[in-house]
Design a protein around this motif. Sequence first.
Motif, PDB file in Angstrom:
ATOM      1  N   UNK A  44      31.971 -35.010  -3.147  1.00 19.95           N
ATOM      2  CA  UNK A  44      33.076 -34.471  -3.959  1.00 19.95           C
ATOM      3  C   UNK A  44      34.162 -33.830  -3.097  1.00 19.95           C
ATOM      4  N   UNK A  45      33.763 -33.011  -2.134  1.00 19.17           N
ATOM      5  CA  UNK A  45      34.712 -32.180  -1.385  1.00 19.17           C
ATOM      6  C   UNK A  45      35.218 -32.806  -0.092  1.00 19.17           C
ATOM      7  N   UNK A  46      34.440 -33.701   0.502  1.00 22.42           N
ATOM      8  CA  UNK A  46      34.785 -34.341   1.777  1.00 22.42           C
ATOM      9  C   UNK A  46      35.237 -33.322   2.830  1.00 22.42           C
ATOM     10  N   UNK A  47      34.370 -32.359   3.159  1.00 20.25           N
ATOM     11  CA  UNK A  47      34.725 -31.323   4.135  1.00 20.25           C
ATOM     12  C   UNK A  47      34.824 -31.897   5.547  1.00 20.25           C
ATOM     13  N   UNK A  48      35.441 -31.124   6.449  1.00 25.93           N
ATOM     14  CA  UNK A  48      35.552 -31.532   7.848  1.00 25.93           C
ATOM     15  C   UNK A  48      34.228 -31.379   8.582  1.00 25.93           C
ATOM     16  N   UNK A  49      33.413 -30.429   8.134  1.00 24.30           N
ATOM     17  CA  UNK A  49      32.152 -30.133   8.813  1.00 24.30           C
ATOM     18  C   UNK A  49      31.176 -29.507   7.814  1.00 24.30           C
ATOM     19  N   UNK A  67      21.346 -39.173   4.060  1.00 21.94           N
ATOM     20  CA  UNK A  67      22.125 -39.662   2.919  1.00 21.94           C
ATOM     21  C   UNK A  67      23.622 -39.465   3.133  1.00 21.94           C
ATOM     22  N   UNK A  68      24.005 -38.324   3.698  1.00 21.42           N
ATOM     23  CA  UNK A  68      25.431 -38.085   3.962  1.00 21.42           C
ATOM     24  C   UNK A  68      25.951 -39.070   5.006  1.00 21.42           C
ATOM     25  N   UNK A  69      25.184 -39.303   6.063  1.00 19.03           N
ATOM     26  CA  UNK A  69      25.599 -40.244   7.113  1.00 19.03           C
ATOM     27  C   UNK A  69      25.677 -41.666   6.557  1.00 19.03           C
ATOM     28  N   UNK A  70      24.770 -42.032   5.651  1.00 22.82           N
ATOM     29  CA  UNK A  70      24.860 -43.349   5.005  1.00 22.82           C
ATOM     30  C   UNK A  70      26.160 -43.469   4.216  1.00 22.82           C
ATOM     31  N   UNK A  71      26.559 -42.393   3.566  1.00 28.68           N
ATOM     32  CA  UNK A  71      27.795 -42.370   2.783  1.00 28.68           C
ATOM     33  C   UNK A  71      29.020 -42.322   3.691  1.00 28.68           C
ATOM     34  N   UNK A  72      28.956 -41.516   4.755  1.00 29.07           N
ATOM     35  CA  UNK A  72      30.090 -41.322   5.668  1.00 29.07           C
ATOM     36  C   UNK A  72      29.561 -41.221   7.103  1.00 29.07           C
ATOM     37  N   UNK A  73      29.549 -42.336   7.833  1.00 27.16           N
ATOM     38  CA  UNK A  73      29.013 -42.323   9.199  1.00 27.16           C
ATOM     39  C   UNK A  73      29.739 -41.361  10.146  1.00 27.16           C
ATOM     40  N   UNK A  74      30.944 -40.943   9.787  1.00 23.40           N
ATOM     41  CA  UNK A  74      31.706 -40.020  10.637  1.00 23.40           C
ATOM     42  C   UNK A  74      31.491 -38.549  10.269  1.00 23.40           C
ATOM     43  N   UNK A  75      30.600 -38.276   9.326  1.00 25.44           N
ATOM     44  CA  UNK A  75      30.354 -36.892   8.897  1.00 25.44           C
ATOM     45  C   UNK A  75      29.936 -36.042  10.100  1.00 25.44           C
ATOM     46  N   UNK A  76      30.454 -34.828  10.143  1.00 23.65           N
ATOM     47  CA  UNK A  76      30.103 -33.871  11.191  1.00 23.65           C
ATOM     48  C   UNK A  76      29.184 -32.825  10.579  1.00 23.65           C
ATOM     49  N   UNK A  93      19.009 -34.691  14.699  1.00 21.79           N
ATOM     50  CA  UNK A  93      19.986 -35.313  15.593  1.00 21.79           C
ATOM     51  C   UNK A  93      19.844 -36.840  15.528  1.00 21.79           C
ATOM     52  N   UNK A  94      18.625 -37.328  15.505  1.00 25.95           N
ATOM     53  CA  UNK A  94      18.408 -38.774  15.369  1.00 25.95           C
ATOM     54  C   UNK A  94      18.966 -39.286  14.043  1.00 25.95           C
ATOM     55  N   UNK A  95      18.904 -38.452  13.003  1.00 23.15           N
ATOM     56  CA  UNK A  95      19.410 -38.835  11.679  1.00 23.15           C
ATOM     57  C   UNK A  95      20.931 -38.824  11.616  1.00 23.15           C
ATOM     58  N   UNK A  96      21.580 -38.177  12.601  1.00 22.84           N
ATOM     59  CA  UNK A  96      23.036 -38.193  12.615  1.00 22.84           C
ATOM     60  C   UNK A  96      23.713 -36.848  12.748  1.00 22.84           C
ATOM     61  N   UNK A  97      22.950 -35.761  12.793  1.00 20.76           N
ATOM     62  CA  UNK A  97      23.572 -34.438  12.990  1.00 20.76           C
ATOM     63  C   UNK A  97      24.242 -34.409  14.355  1.00 20.76           C
ATOM     64  N   UNK A  98      25.377 -33.732  14.440  1.00 18.61           N
ATOM     65  CA  UNK A  98      26.143 -33.687  15.688  1.00 18.61           C
ATOM     66  C   UNK A  98      25.713 -32.553  16.608  1.00 18.61           C
ATOM     67  N   UNK A  99      25.121 -31.497  16.050  1.00 16.80           N
ATOM     68  CA  UNK A  99      24.688 -30.358  16.854  1.00 16.80           C
ATOM     69  C   UNK A  99      23.739 -29.510  16.011  1.00 16.80           C
ATOM     70  N   UNK A 114      31.012 -25.004  16.497  1.00 18.39           N
ATOM     71  CA  UNK A 114      31.909 -25.626  15.524  1.00 18.39           C
ATOM     72  C   UNK A 114      33.107 -26.268  16.223  1.00 18.39           C
ATOM     73  N   UNK A 115      33.703 -25.541  17.153  1.00 17.28           N
ATOM     74  CA  UNK A 115      34.881 -26.040  17.876  1.00 17.28           C
ATOM     75  C   UNK A 115      34.530 -27.305  18.650  1.00 17.28           C
ATOM     76  N   UNK A 116      33.388 -27.322  19.298  1.00 14.70           N
ATOM     77  CA  UNK A 116      32.949 -28.476  20.076  1.00 14.70           C
ATOM     78  C   UNK A 116      32.735 -29.690  19.164  1.00 14.70           C
ATOM     79  N   UNK A 117      32.046 -29.487  18.048  1.00 12.27           N
ATOM     80  CA  UNK A 117      31.774 -30.603  17.133  1.00 12.27           C
ATOM     81  C   UNK A 117      33.066 -31.138  16.532  1.00 12.27           C
ATOM     82  N   UNK A 118      33.980 -30.268  16.188  1.00 13.32           N
ATOM     83  CA  UNK A 118      35.243 -30.700  15.585  1.00 13.32           C
ATOM     84  C   UNK A 118      36.159 -31.414  16.581  1.00 13.32           C
ATOM     85  N   UNK A 119      35.969 -31.164  17.868  1.00 12.28           N
ATOM     86  CA  UNK A 119      36.830 -31.798  18.873  1.00 12.28           C
ATOM     87  C   UNK A 119      36.383 -33.213  19.219  1.00 12.28           C
ATOM     88  N   UNK A 120      35.208 -33.625  18.749  1.00  8.31           N
ATOM     89  CA  UNK A 120      34.694 -34.971  19.048  1.00  8.31           C
ATOM     90  C   UNK A 120      35.313 -36.015  18.164  1.00  8.31           C
TER      91      UNK A 120
END
Length: 120
Positions: A44-49, A67-76, A93-99, A114-120
């Motif tokens: 619903x919200x499509x947040x940045x992180x 499930x979130x990564x299946x919906x949006x592979x670029x999710x942070x 992390x294997x499931x898709x978490x960035x940190x 947060x800053x590091x993950x958002x800069x990727x």
Amino acid sequence: MKRVLIVDDAAVMRLTIRTILEKNGFEVAGDADCGKDGIAKYKELRPDIVTMDITMPGISGIEAVKEIIDFDPDARIIMLSAMGQEQFIMEAVKAGAKSFLVKPFNEEHMIQTFTKVLSK
């Protein structure tokens, strides 16, 4: 301003995270107290992180990440875990978490992550 979704079953933890983030210039777009609601709010919200607790009733944080990564592979997604849950962090992390952040965490380290993950 970067928008954040907080997913944690502990109300005190959601409030703590919200306070730290808002104090440091982030906008909390929403929060959820379980993985199922976290997935729905992400769509619903499509947040940045997203901050995602690992251990929650119903759908675990790891399942919610998948499930979130299946919906949006670029999710942070940043996983939050208690001390002693290191094996779950690797799964996340294997499931898709960035940190990840280990509770209890300090404000400076949280914002750096947060800053590091958002800069990727």
